[in-house]
Design a protein around this motif. Structure first.
Motif, PDB file in Angstrom:
ATOM      1  N   GLY A   1      -6.313  -6.210  23.898  1.00 51.32           N
ATOM      2  CA  GLY A   1      -5.297  -5.461  23.172  1.00 51.32           C
ATOM      3  C   GLY A   1      -3.891  -5.955  23.395  1.00 51.32           C
ATOM      4  O   GLY A   1      -3.136  -6.201  22.438  1.00 51.32           O
ATOM      5  N   PHE A   2      -3.497  -6.132  24.667  1.00 51.15           N
ATOM      6  CA  PHE A   2      -2.124  -6.546  24.944  1.00 51.15           C
ATOM      7  C   PHE A   2      -1.870  -7.961  24.463  1.00 51.15           C
ATOM      8  O   PHE A   2      -0.841  -8.238  23.834  1.00 51.15           O
ATOM      9  CB  PHE A   2      -1.815  -6.431  26.443  1.00 51.15           C
ATOM     10  N   SER A   3      -2.794  -8.887  24.732  1.00 48.64           N
ATOM     11  CA  SER A   3      -2.546 -10.279  24.351  1.00 48.64           C
ATOM     12  C   SER A   3      -2.538 -10.437  22.829  1.00 48.64           C
ATOM     13  O   SER A   3      -1.756 -11.219  22.286  1.00 48.64           O
ATOM     14  CB  SER A   3      -3.568 -11.220  24.996  1.00 48.64           C
ATOM     15  N   GLU A   4      -3.386  -9.700  22.117  1.00 44.65           N
ATOM     16  CA  GLU A   4      -3.356  -9.800  20.662  1.00 44.65           C
ATOM     17  C   GLU A   4      -2.046  -9.238  20.107  1.00 44.65           C
ATOM     18  O   GLU A   4      -1.500  -9.769  19.134  1.00 44.65           O
ATOM     19  CB  GLU A   4      -4.564  -9.081  20.067  1.00 44.65           C
ATOM     20  N   TRP A   5      -1.542  -8.176  20.726  1.00 40.32           N
ATOM     21  CA  TRP A   5      -0.230  -7.655  20.330  1.00 40.32           C
ATOM     22  C   TRP A   5       0.852  -8.685  20.625  1.00 40.32           C
ATOM     23  O   TRP A   5       1.722  -8.949  19.789  1.00 40.32           O
ATOM     24  CB  TRP A   5       0.049  -6.358  21.081  1.00 40.32           C
ATOM     25  N   LEU A   6       0.811  -9.294  21.821  1.00 39.38           N
ATOM     26  CA  LEU A   6       1.836 -10.245  22.227  1.00 39.38           C
ATOM     27  C   LEU A   6       1.853 -11.464  21.315  1.00 39.38           C
ATOM     28  O   LEU A   6       2.923 -11.947  20.919  1.00 39.38           O
ATOM     29  CB  LEU A   6       1.599 -10.668  23.678  1.00 39.38           C
ATOM     30  N   PHE A   7       0.677 -11.982  20.977  1.00 37.05           N
ATOM     31  CA  PHE A   7       0.596 -13.182  20.133  1.00 37.05           C
ATOM     32  C   PHE A   7       0.717 -12.855  18.649  1.00 37.05           C
ATOM     33  O   PHE A   7       0.811 -13.763  17.833  1.00 37.05           O
ATOM     34  CB  PHE A   7      -0.722 -13.911  20.395  1.00 37.05           C
ATOM     35  N   GLY A   8       0.710 -11.568  18.308  1.00 42.41           N
ATOM     36  CA  GLY A   8       0.773 -11.182  16.912  1.00 42.41           C
ATOM     37  C   GLY A   8       2.078 -10.517  16.537  1.00 42.41           C
ATOM     38  O   GLY A   8       3.054 -11.176  16.182  1.00 42.41           O
ATOM     39  N   GLU A   9       2.129  -9.196  16.668  1.00 41.61           N
ATOM     40  CA  GLU A   9       3.262  -8.439  16.143  1.00 41.61           C
ATOM     41  C   GLU A   9       4.422  -8.287  17.119  1.00 41.61           C
ATOM     42  O   GLU A   9       5.486  -7.775  16.748  1.00 41.61           O
ATOM     43  CB  GLU A   9       2.792  -7.042  15.729  1.00 41.61           C
ATOM     44  N   ALA A  10       4.269  -8.682  18.358  1.00 41.63           N
ATOM     45  CA  ALA A  10       5.342  -8.497  19.338  1.00 41.63           C
ATOM     46  C   ALA A  10       6.597  -9.267  18.933  1.00 41.63           C
ATOM     47  O   ALA A  10       6.516 -10.353  18.364  1.00 41.63           O
ATOM     48  CB  ALA A  10       4.889  -8.960  20.721  1.00 41.63           C
ATOM     49  N   SER A  11       7.747  -8.707  19.255  1.00 44.68           N
ATOM     50  CA  SER A  11       9.010  -9.375  18.961  1.00 44.68           C
ATOM     51  C   SER A  11       9.999  -9.110  20.084  1.00 44.68           C
ATOM     52  O   SER A  11       9.859  -8.149  20.848  1.00 44.68           O
ATOM     53  CB  SER A  11       9.583  -8.872  17.629  1.00 44.68           C
ATOM     54  N   ASP A  12      10.981  -9.984  20.194  1.00 41.59           N
ATOM     55  CA  ASP A  12      12.020  -9.817  21.210  1.00 41.59           C
ATOM     56  C   ASP A  12      12.669  -8.442  21.062  1.00 41.59           C
ATOM     57  O   ASP A  12      13.059  -8.029  19.972  1.00 41.59           O
ATOM     58  CB  ASP A  12      13.067 -10.913  21.034  1.00 41.59           C
ATOM     59  N   GLY A  13      12.729  -7.701  22.184  1.00 48.59           N
ATOM     60  CA  GLY A  13      13.320  -6.373  22.165  1.00 48.59           C
ATOM     61  C   GLY A  13      12.312  -5.248  22.117  1.00 48.59           C
ATOM     62  O   GLY A  13      12.696  -4.069  22.172  1.00 48.59           O
ATOM     63  N   ALA A  14      11.013  -5.557  22.033  1.00 49.48           N
ATOM     64  CA  ALA A  14       9.988  -4.520  21.994  1.00 49.48           C
ATOM     65  C   ALA A  14       9.958  -3.754  23.315  1.00 49.48           C
ATOM     66  O   ALA A  14      10.141  -4.325  24.395  1.00 49.48           O
ATOM     67  CB  ALA A  14       8.615  -5.136  21.711  1.00 49.48           C
ATOM     68  N   ALA A  15       9.717  -2.444  23.226  1.00 43.49           N
ATOM     69  CA  ALA A  15       9.683  -1.587  24.418  1.00 43.49           C
ATOM     70  C   ALA A  15       8.314  -1.664  25.089  1.00 43.49           C
ATOM     71  O   ALA A  15       7.274  -1.679  24.411  1.00 43.49           O
ATOM     72  CB  ALA A  15       9.997  -0.149  24.026  1.00 43.49           C
TER      73      ALA A  15
END
Length: 346
Positions: free
Chosen positions: A175-189
């Motif tokens: 879950g975390f890595s797919e979020w990080l490599f996908g929709e995550a962006s600079d400034g995410a909480a």
């Protein structure tokens, strides 16, 4: 809610806030409850409910396969008290040692996500206030909309920083890595808890150091070596780092490792390639580093033969790599458990 823990050696009592897991509340209070991953994966924090009721914060946690729910067993890192509760832990429990870095929940902001290889991402987490930690420790992080926490070791080392550096490997279904490599962006909480882990280095250790890391397990080793080099440990002791990857294209931090080697000539650094012969031309770009073919524990075996006396070993990486390195150190190196440090997140 009041939490009562009956351990093998004594009992403990502490308060937990609404929604706070039993494990995190205890660790933040200064009670060394048993854990390894602290994220619902390993099952080390298994306990038995004696009185009261708890809610499972993550019913799909992989570590639930290690508990017998019908017999009242639960994972301390996932159970949330619904009132006053009493739980039994079949292990010895101690209070946190004086001077240990405080463990606490908090909020951070994702900064500077950057691909290091096709499946390894570097990123920072920035805090409003400094977060102290020991070299080799890890934090657990939770992303928006992703259930549960994931453990990541700090790459950097400095006292009381406001920014921590991490690396994450992309894992299908993670879950975390797919979020990080996908929709995550600079400034995410991000939600954060820690620091955790006991695979640490502190000045005053009188041993030579042997570090065996597979893949992204190199993260905590970078922190350990940064502190050891900065404290002058390798002016009077030897050190070895074995960094295992599949191919040279999967390796990262080679510039940083070169810089550590230049500052500490008694620190030998070897990159182990499991899936290809060493490309001579590419390896030649890094004259301060050695390159060998083989699994990382096999390369470590060849280099450490006859050198196990007075060694403290650190191990990190995927479970198969950790298990193979531990067998090497225990069975062939004859190291005792108190001379081996590792954190196993899976």
């Amino acid at each position: 809610m009041r939490i009562r823990i009956n351990a093998r050696n004594r009992g403990f009592q502490y308060e937990a806030a609404p929604g706070e897991t039993v494990l995190y509340a205890g660790l933040a209070t200064g009670i060394e409850l048993p854990y390894e991953c602290a994220t619902g994966t390993c099952g080390t924090c298994k306990a038995k409910l004696i009185e009261g009721s708890v809610r499972d914060a993550w019913p799909e946690a992989p570590g639930r396969k290690f508990v017998k729910s019908a017999q009242g067993e639960c994972l301390l890192c996932q159970c949330v008290a619904e009132g006053d509760v009493t739980l039994e832990v079949a292990k010895f429990v101690q209070s946190t040692e004086p001077g240990a870095c405080p463990v606490a929940a908090g909020a951070g902001v994702l900064r500077r996500p950057k691909l290091l290889t096709h499946d390894v991402m570097a990123f920072d987490v920035e805090f409003e206030q400094a977060r102290d930690f020991e070299a080799g420790q890890f934090m657990v992080l939770a992303a928006p909309g992703v259930p549960g926490y994931r453990a990541y070791s700090m790459v950097n080392y400095e006292r009381a920083p406001r920014r921590l550096a991490f690396v994450a490997k992309k894992k299908p279904g993670g879950g975390f890595s797919e979020w990080l490599f996908g929709e995550a962006s600079d400034g995410a909480a991000l939600r954060v808890f820690g620091p955790l882990g006991k695979a640490t280095f502190r000045p005053g250790i009188t041993n030579n150091l042997a570090c065996i890391a597979g893949g992204s397990g190199i993260a905590g080793m970078m922190s350990i070596l940064e502190r050891a080099v900065g404290e002058g440990h390798f002016e009077s002791h030897d050190g070895w780092l074995f960094f295992g990857v599949r191919r040279l294209a999967d390796a990262f931090f080679l510039e940083e490792l070169t810089a550590l080697r230049e500052r500490a000539p008694r620190l030998a650094i070897t990159v182990a390639l499991s899936d290809e012969p060493v490309p001579a031309e590419e390896a030649g770009r890094w004259p301060q580093l050695a390159f060998e073919q083989g699994f990382v524990h096999e390369v470590a075996r060849r280099a450490l033969q006859g050198r196990y006396q007075n060694i403290r070993a650190y191990v990190a990486g995927p479970p198969p790599a950790v298990d193979a390195a531990l067998r090497l150190l225990l069975l062939e190196g004859k190291l005792t458990a108190d001379h081996i440090r590792y954190d196993k997140f899976s």
